[in-house]
Write a protein that holds these residues in place. Sequence first.
Motif, PDB file in Angstrom:
ATOM      1  N   ALA A 100      -6.992 112.239  26.484  1.00  0.00           N
ATOM      2  CA  ALA A 100      -6.532 112.386  25.100  1.00  0.00           C
ATOM      3  C   ALA A 100      -6.538 111.021  24.437  1.00  0.00           C
ATOM      4  O   ALA A 100      -6.696 109.991  25.099  1.00  0.00           O
ATOM      5  N   VAL A 101      -6.340 111.039  23.132  1.00  0.00           N
ATOM      6  CA  VAL A 101      -6.023 109.808  22.404  1.00  0.00           C
ATOM      7  C   VAL A 101      -4.506 109.666  22.428  1.00  0.00           C
ATOM      8  O   VAL A 101      -3.784 110.612  22.078  1.00  0.00           O
ATOM      9  N   TYR A 102      -4.040 108.534  22.874  1.00  0.00           N
ATOM     10  CA  TYR A 102      -2.610 108.269  22.991  1.00  0.00           C
ATOM     11  C   TYR A 102      -2.162 107.404  21.810  1.00  0.00           C
ATOM     12  O   TYR A 102      -2.777 106.361  21.527  1.00  0.00           O
ATOM     13  N   TYR A 103      -1.087 107.854  21.174  1.00  0.00           N
ATOM     14  CA  TYR A 103      -0.550 107.167  20.004  1.00  0.00           C
ATOM     15  C   TYR A 103       0.883 106.734  20.266  1.00  0.00           C
ATOM     16  O   TYR A 103       1.659 107.483  20.876  1.00  0.00           O
ATOM     17  N   CYS A 104       1.258 105.554  19.788  1.00  0.00           N
ATOM     18  CA  CYS A 104       2.671 105.197  19.847  1.00  0.00           C
ATOM     19  C   CYS A 104       3.294 105.388  18.468  1.00  0.00           C
ATOM     20  O   CYS A 104       2.609 105.370  17.446  1.00  0.00           O
ATOM     21  N   ASN A 105       4.578 105.603  18.503  1.00  0.00           N
ATOM     22  CA  ASN A 105       5.343 105.858  17.287  1.00  0.00           C
ATOM     23  C   ASN A 105       6.658 105.105  17.351  1.00  0.00           C
ATOM     24  O   ASN A 105       7.294 105.024  18.409  1.00  0.00           O
ATOM     25  N   ALA A 106       7.059 104.565  16.211  1.00  0.00           N
ATOM     26  CA  ALA A 106       8.378 103.954  16.076  1.00  0.00           C
ATOM     27  C   ALA A 106       9.126 104.708  14.990  1.00  0.00           C
ATOM     28  O   ALA A 106       8.616 104.846  13.869  1.00  0.00           O
ATOM     29  N   ASP A 107      10.292 105.208  15.318  1.00  0.00           N
ATOM     30  CA  ASP A 107      11.036 106.039  14.368  1.00  0.00           C
ATOM     31  C   ASP A 107      11.524 105.234  13.178  1.00  0.00           C
ATOM     32  O   ASP A 107      11.222 105.548  12.031  1.00  0.00           O
ATOM     33  N   ARG A 108      12.285 104.178  13.411  1.00  0.00           N
ATOM     34  CA  ARG A 108      12.769 103.310  12.343  1.00  0.00           C
ATOM     35  C   ARG A 108      12.591 101.859  12.751  1.00  0.00           C
ATOM     36  O   ARG A 108      12.913 101.489  13.865  1.00  0.00           O
ATOM     37  N   ILE A 109      12.108 101.072  11.794  1.00  0.00           N
ATOM     38  CA  ILE A 109      11.933  99.643  12.015  1.00  0.00           C
ATOM     39  C   ILE A 109      12.664  98.889  10.915  1.00  0.00           C
ATOM     40  O   ILE A 109      12.444  99.157   9.728  1.00  0.00           O
ATOM     41  N   TRP A 110      13.535  97.981  11.329  1.00  0.00           N
ATOM     42  CA  TRP A 110      14.205  97.089  10.385  1.00  0.00           C
ATOM     43  C   TRP A 110      13.456  95.773  10.382  1.00  0.00           C
ATOM     44  O   TRP A 110      13.253  95.158  11.451  1.00  0.00           O
ATOM     45  N   HIS A 111      13.039  95.326   9.195  1.00  0.00           N
ATOM     46  CA  HIS A 111      12.212  94.133   9.088  1.00  0.00           C
ATOM     47  C   HIS A 111      12.586  93.389   7.826  1.00  0.00           C
ATOM     48  O   HIS A 111      13.459  93.834   7.058  1.00  0.00           O
ATOM     49  N   VAL A 112      11.911  92.277   7.564  1.00  0.00           N
ATOM     50  CA  VAL A 112      12.294  91.439   6.419  1.00  0.00           C
ATOM     51  C   VAL A 112      12.154  92.191   5.106  1.00  0.00           C
ATOM     52  O   VAL A 112      12.829  91.881   4.125  1.00  0.00           O
ATOM     53  N   GLY A 113      11.286  93.198   5.074  1.00  0.00           N
ATOM     54  CA  GLY A 113      11.095  93.971   3.851  1.00  0.00           C
ATOM     55  C   GLY A 113      12.093  95.095   3.674  1.00  0.00           C
ATOM     56  O   GLY A 113      12.089  95.785   2.647  1.00  0.00           O
ATOM     57  N   GLY A 114      12.944  95.315   4.691  1.00  0.00           N
ATOM     58  CA  GLY A 114      13.917  96.402   4.631  1.00  0.00           C
ATOM     59  C   GLY A 114      13.824  97.289   5.848  1.00  0.00           C
ATOM     60  O   GLY A 114      13.689  96.817   6.967  1.00  0.00           O
ATOM     61  N   ALA A 120       8.124 106.032  20.921  1.00  0.00           N
ATOM     62  CA  ALA A 120       7.600 107.185  21.660  1.00  0.00           C
ATOM     63  C   ALA A 120       6.091 107.066  21.834  1.00  0.00           C
ATOM     64  O   ALA A 120       5.420 106.323  21.115  1.00  0.00           O
ATOM     65  N   TRP A 121       5.600 107.816  22.796  1.00  0.00           N
ATOM     66  CA  TRP A 121       4.166 108.005  22.993  1.00  0.00           C
ATOM     67  C   TRP A 121       3.849 109.475  22.776  1.00  0.00           C
ATOM     68  O   TRP A 121       4.554 110.365  23.281  1.00  0.00           O
ATOM     69  N   TYR A 122       2.787 109.700  22.017  1.00  0.00           N
ATOM     70  CA  TYR A 122       2.235 111.030  21.805  1.00  0.00           C
ATOM     71  C   TYR A 122       0.786 111.009  22.291  1.00  0.00           C
ATOM     72  O   TYR A 122       0.202 109.960  22.486  1.00  0.00           O
ATOM     73  N   ARG A 123       0.219 112.189  22.442  1.00  0.00           N
ATOM     74  CA  ARG A 123      -1.207 112.268  22.750  1.00  0.00           C
ATOM     75  C   ARG A 123      -1.806 113.493  22.084  1.00  0.00           C
ATOM     76  O   ARG A 123      -1.112 114.472  21.799  1.00  0.00           O
TER      77      ARG A 123
END
Length: 121
Positions: A91-105, A35-38
């Motif tokens: 505005a300042v625009y921010y990105c967000n990732a809800d869940r990320i699956w990676h090598v650490g879990g 997602a993108w927020y601002r």
Amino acid sequence: QVQLVESGGGLVQPGGSLRLSCAASGSIFNINTMAWYRQAPGKERELVATITSGGSTTYADSVKGRATISRDDAKNTVYLQMNSLKPEDTAVYYCNADRIWHVGGKSRDHWGQGTQVTVSS
């Protein structure tokens, strides 16, 4: 370690366009909703657009018809194309990732550092 890094912000004249990018770095297997927020000065952070892993999108009413969110999963990158920009898009625009699956879990709620968008003549 997973990080989100935004780019593409800057100064643009009213009516102009910008394309924001947000790249997730790290040994990533999958990302679900992005997602993108601002956040404008003196205001709360607001949701601009979302995109699921299946490509379904939603938009805030304030940007509907002027914004397009997209993603490139091969690059772990989400984009926000903004057209017909208005001063109130500043505005300042921010990105967000809800869940990320990676090598650490699996981890939740990742945020980038933000990129400034200023719409002014």
